[in-house]
Design a protein around this motif. Structure first.
Motif, PDB file in Angstrom:
ATOM      1  N   TYR A  13       0.847  -1.196   0.000  1.00 30.24           N
ATOM      2  CA  TYR A  13       0.000   0.000   0.000  1.00 30.24           C
ATOM      3  C   TYR A  13       0.878   1.240   0.000  1.00 30.24           C
ATOM      4  CZ  TYR A  13      -3.611  -3.248   1.608  1.00 30.24           C
ATOM      5  OH  TYR A  13      -4.481  -4.301   1.715  1.00 30.24           O
TER       6      TYR A  13
ATOM      7  N   SER B 257      -2.468   7.854   0.545  1.00 27.11           N
ATOM      8  CA  SER B 257      -3.421   7.226  -0.387  1.00 27.11           C
ATOM      9  C   SER B 257      -3.461   7.947  -1.746  1.00 27.11           C
ATOM     10  CB  SER B 257      -4.818   7.173   0.227  1.00 27.11           C
ATOM     11  OG  SER B 257      -5.179   8.457   0.685  1.00 27.11           O
ATOM     12  N   ASP B 258      -3.008   9.217  -1.786  1.00 27.79           N
ATOM     13  CA  ASP B 258      -2.974   9.951  -3.072  1.00 27.79           C
ATOM     14  C   ASP B 258      -1.971   9.333  -4.047  1.00 27.79           C
ATOM     15  OD1 ASP B 258      -4.464  11.533  -1.517  1.00 27.79           O
ATOM     16  OD2 ASP B 258      -3.110  13.255  -1.457  1.00 27.79           O
ATOM     17  N   ASP B 259      -1.020   8.540  -3.530  1.00 24.84           N
ATOM     18  CA  ASP B 259       0.032   7.973  -4.387  1.00 24.84           C
ATOM     19  C   ASP B 259      -0.387   6.671  -5.076  1.00 24.84           C
ATOM     20  OD1 ASP B 259       1.661  10.012  -3.669  1.00 24.84           O
ATOM     21  OD2 ASP B 259       2.815   8.897  -2.187  1.00 24.84           O
ATOM     22  N   TYR B 260      -1.673   6.296  -4.948  1.00 23.78           N
ATOM     23  CA  TYR B 260      -2.116   4.999  -5.494  1.00 23.78           C
ATOM     24  C   TYR B 260      -1.868   4.897  -7.005  1.00 23.78           C
ATOM     25  CZ  TYR B 260      -5.139   1.229  -7.037  1.00 23.78           C
ATOM     26  OH  TYR B 260      -5.611   0.091  -7.634  1.00 23.78           O
TER      27      TYR B 260
ATOM     28  N   LYS C 276      -5.385  -6.000  -7.703  1.00 27.81           N
ATOM     29  CA  LYS C 276      -5.826  -4.894  -6.834  1.00 27.81           C
ATOM     30  C   LYS C 276      -6.333  -5.429  -5.502  1.00 27.81           C
ATOM     31  CE  LYS C 276      -6.860  -1.697 -10.553  1.00 27.81           C
ATOM     32  NZ  LYS C 276      -7.875  -1.013 -11.340  1.00 27.81           N
TER      33      LYS C 276
ATOM     34  N   SER D 252      -7.732  -3.918  -1.290  1.00 32.74           N
ATOM     35  CA  SER D 252      -8.053  -2.751  -0.457  1.00 32.74           C
ATOM     36  C   SER D 252      -8.125  -3.179   1.000  1.00 32.74           C
ATOM     37  CB  SER D 252      -9.374  -2.128  -0.894  1.00 32.74           C
ATOM     38  OG  SER D 252     -10.420  -3.047  -0.686  1.00 32.74           O
TER      39      SER D 252
ATOM     40  N   LEU E  44      -5.694   0.839   5.462  1.00 32.56           N
ATOM     41  CA  LEU E  44      -4.652   1.393   4.592  1.00 32.56           C
ATOM     42  C   LEU E  44      -5.144   1.854   3.221  1.00 32.56           C
ATOM     43  CD1 LEU E  44      -1.971  -1.308   5.401  1.00 32.56           C
ATOM     44  CD2 LEU E  44      -2.047   0.983   6.304  1.00 32.56           C
ATOM     45  N   GLY E  45      -6.434   1.683   2.937  1.00 29.80           N
ATOM     46  CA  GLY E  45      -6.965   2.156   1.653  1.00 29.80           C
ATOM     47  C   GLY E  45      -6.675   1.186   0.520  1.00 29.80           C
ATOM     48  N   PHE E  46      -6.448   1.724  -0.682  1.00 26.32           N
ATOM     49  CA  PHE E  46      -6.241   0.885  -1.877  1.00 26.32           C
ATOM     50  C   PHE E  46      -4.770   0.543  -2.050  1.00 26.32           C
ATOM     51  CE2 PHE E  46     -10.223   3.074  -2.877  1.00 26.32           C
ATOM     52  CZ  PHE E  46     -11.021   1.978  -3.180  1.00 26.32           C
ATOM     53  N   GLY E  47      -4.530  -0.693  -2.551  1.00 27.90           N
ATOM     54  CA  GLY E  47      -3.163  -1.139  -2.807  1.00 27.90           C
ATOM     55  C   GLY E  47      -3.182  -2.337  -3.739  1.00 27.90           C
TER      56      GLY E  47
END
Length: 597
Positions: free
Chosen positions: A300, A304-307, A328, A330, A334-337
């Motif tokens: 991750y 989170s803007d660096d996804y 993908k 999530s 930690l949000g999306f990764g």
């Protein structure tokens, strides 16, 4: 074509492949002495720092033989670590011969055997090379016996070299020219080339590394990738001679590169066949077998803007590292990764470090796990490699974990220590045999989940670097698995959850709590850190609160005044704890991954 030789250097880790490549490059004079440096083919900083080869690298060497003929030698230097076997198999697919390097002090080791079998699968001609003969502890006769007994090769064909001092390099070059076969192919047939690697150039797009089997290719040709029918116009072809050296044409038997303005990174696949668009070849190559990941972990971005940047970076890295698998993912915390599959822990570390260095990203990596096969009560079979997807234990009928057959070669004096290490990891001793009077081959069956963390490091420590390790995957076997949750301030942190064997869960949970206690900063309120299996807490640590001395202004007077102030503070802290958020730093996630005493 009769004056072309395509060969690879294969060996166990640290037997001198990169140093031998350096000497071969120096002796053919394609680079000036002032521009030369050690490990010249290892282009990544991480390779130089660790002294290991991660990527196979190609270089074309011009060589004038003793009889005056000019030869073109295409050398592919390969990694030695067990995690990068896939890289070796791809390099061997584009060669006719291999130099099998054996250390004169260490002898034949586990990866030496594994790489020999890989070369035999590709029907390569093999020249044994005994390296490091300049060392005081070198025992050439003993190594020759091993080459005959363990490898089944003729020890009298072995070339004696010292890559460090340059001894035996002229003899080795002559052996390459005389013993290895030239490539076979038809220069007049339609183009048929195999992609065995590629990398991304920010200015030119994808640079494709390929071996031309039939036909020829030049700038201006329209080519087609046979796996996905993508059509491109060739801008440049050439040879690798440390730097890219453009050529007018690449023809059958040669190994080189092609730039065709390929902006769609996913179009280029290792093992794909390249042919002319208008005049294609009859059929494509069989291709490489897909790499099978054994360790799974989620990556991750810290912000989170660096996804989007992470998505682009992983796609470009996949081009240069075909063994990396990803999809993908999530997480609530930690949000999306991305959920990624790796060939081992070293592979995971290298991918993480390359993403951080080459693409300037800050990442969080979750605890690695392996894939488990679950049978549910309703008869459904599922595969779980992510602790977040582990179902309720009441719904599970049985769990199976992957086992490996570990082949460990050690000097006899370390037998007891290795036996103890394997037994601690729930290993089953299947066999051991003496290869020589002082060297022992031990075969264990071990659960992969116990090996992925730090088994290789521990093995190297207890055998003082003399132990060598190689493994093959076996079947999945029934096990007693539990999901270990980590709670920080009463909240489950899904990125820290682990799937572990029930007997090891308490120790693993205690260690995770201790590590997190050291890494998570103190707050104004107490922070409990707990490890739980289901509803049962198996370990706990508490991070004590900062405490302001509210009674400092009370001098003299009744004790009840002080008690009143402390009670007020206690209520405030209780309220703060209910609404307070605990920030878990990146170092805390990483500290849980690092096991060890």
């Amino acid at each position: 074509m009769k004056n072309i030789r395509n060969f690879s250097i294969i060996a166990h880790i640290d037997h001198g492949k990169s140093t031998l490549s350096d000497r071969l490059i120096q002796s053919t004079g394609i680079i000036a002495d002032r521009d030369f440096h050690d490990q010249i083919l290892d282009s990544m900083d991480i390779e130089r720092e660790r002294g290991i080869t991660i990527k196979s690298q190609t270089v074309c060497l011009p060589y004038k033989a003793a009889d005056g003929q000019l030869f073109s030698l295409n050398l592919i230097d390969t990694p030695g670590h067990v995690d990068f076997t896939y890289e070796v198999s791809r390099a061997l697919a584009s060669c006719e011969g291999a130099l099998l390097l054996v250390d004169a002090t260490q002898g034949v080791e586990a990866q030496t055997l594994a790489n020999l079998y890989l070369a035999m699968e590709h029907n390569l001609t093999i020249i044994p090379v005994i390296n490091k003969i300049d060392l005081p502890s070198a025992n050439v006769e003993w190594v020759k016996e091993q080459i005959a007994d363990d490898l089944g090769l003729d020890p009298f064909d072995a070339v004696l070299t010292s890559a460090k001092e340059g001894t035996g390099i002229p003899e080795l070059l002559e052996a390459i020219v005389n013993q290895l076969p030239p490539p076979e192919g038809d220069a007049d047939a339609p183009l048929k080339a195999m992609i065995f690697d590629s990398h991304y150039d920010p200015y030119r797009g994808t640079v494709v590394h390929m071996r031309i089997v039939d036909g020829s290719v030049k700038a201006g040709d329209e080519i087609r990738f046979m796996s996905n029918d993508a059509v491109y116009k060739v801008e440049e072809v050439g040879l690798f001679q440390i730097v890219r050296n453009p050529q007018k044409t690449l023809s059958a038997g040669q190994v080189g590169y092609m730039i065709a303005g390929i902006k769609t990174v996913s179009d280029t696949r290792c093992g794909d066949t390249v042919t002319h668009h208008k005049k294609p070849c009859a059929k494509a190559f069989g291709g490489f077998h897909e790499a099978k990941p054994v360790v799974f972990s989620s990556i991750y971005p810290v912000a989170s803007d660096d996804y989007e940047e992470l998505a682009t970076a992983i796609e470009k890295l996949k081009l240069n590292d075909a063994a990396l698998m990803y999809e993908k993912d999530s997480s609530a915390a930690l949000g999306f990764g991305f959920r990624c599959g790796f060939l081992g822990m070293l592979h995971l570390e290298v991918v993480q470090e390359r993403l951080e260095r080459e693409f300037d990203l800050s990442l969080i990596i979750t605890a690695p796990s392996v894939s488990y096969h679950l049978e549910l009560m309703d008869g459904e079979n599922i595969v779980v490699d992510n602790p977040a997807l582990y179902p309720d234990p009441t719904l599970i009928k049985s769990v199976k974990e992957p086992f490996i057959k570990a082949n460990i070669i050690v000097p006899e004096r370390y037998m007891g220590a290795v036996m103890k290490l394997c037994m601690e990891r729930r290993g089953i001793n299947r066999n051991y045999q003496y290869l020589t009077s002082s060297r022992l081959e031990m075969i264990f069956e071990l659960p992969l989940g116990e090996v992925v963390y730090d088994f290789y490091d521990k093995l190297k420590s207890i055998t003082q670097g003399y132990g060598s390790f190689d493994y093959d995957m076996l079947e999945h076997r029934e096990t007693n698995l539990v999901k270990l949750d980590i709670l920080v301030n009463g909240e489950k942190v899904d990125a820290l959850a682990q799937l572990v064997h029930k007997d090891k869960a308490e120790a693993r949970g205690r260690m995770a709590c201790e590590r997190l206690k050291e890494e998570i900063p103190r707050q104004q309120f107490k922070i409990p850190i707990q490890a739980a299996i289901g509803g049962k807490i198996v370990a706990r640590e508490t991070i004590s609160a900062f405490r302001k001395d509210v009674t400092a202004k009370c001098y003299g007077g009744d004790i009840s005044r002080k008690r009143k102030l402390l009670e007020k503070q206690k209520k405030g802290k209780k309220r703060m704890k209910m609404v307070g958020q605990v920030e878990i730093p990146q170092a805390a996630f990483l500290s849980v991954l690092k096991t060890g005493d």
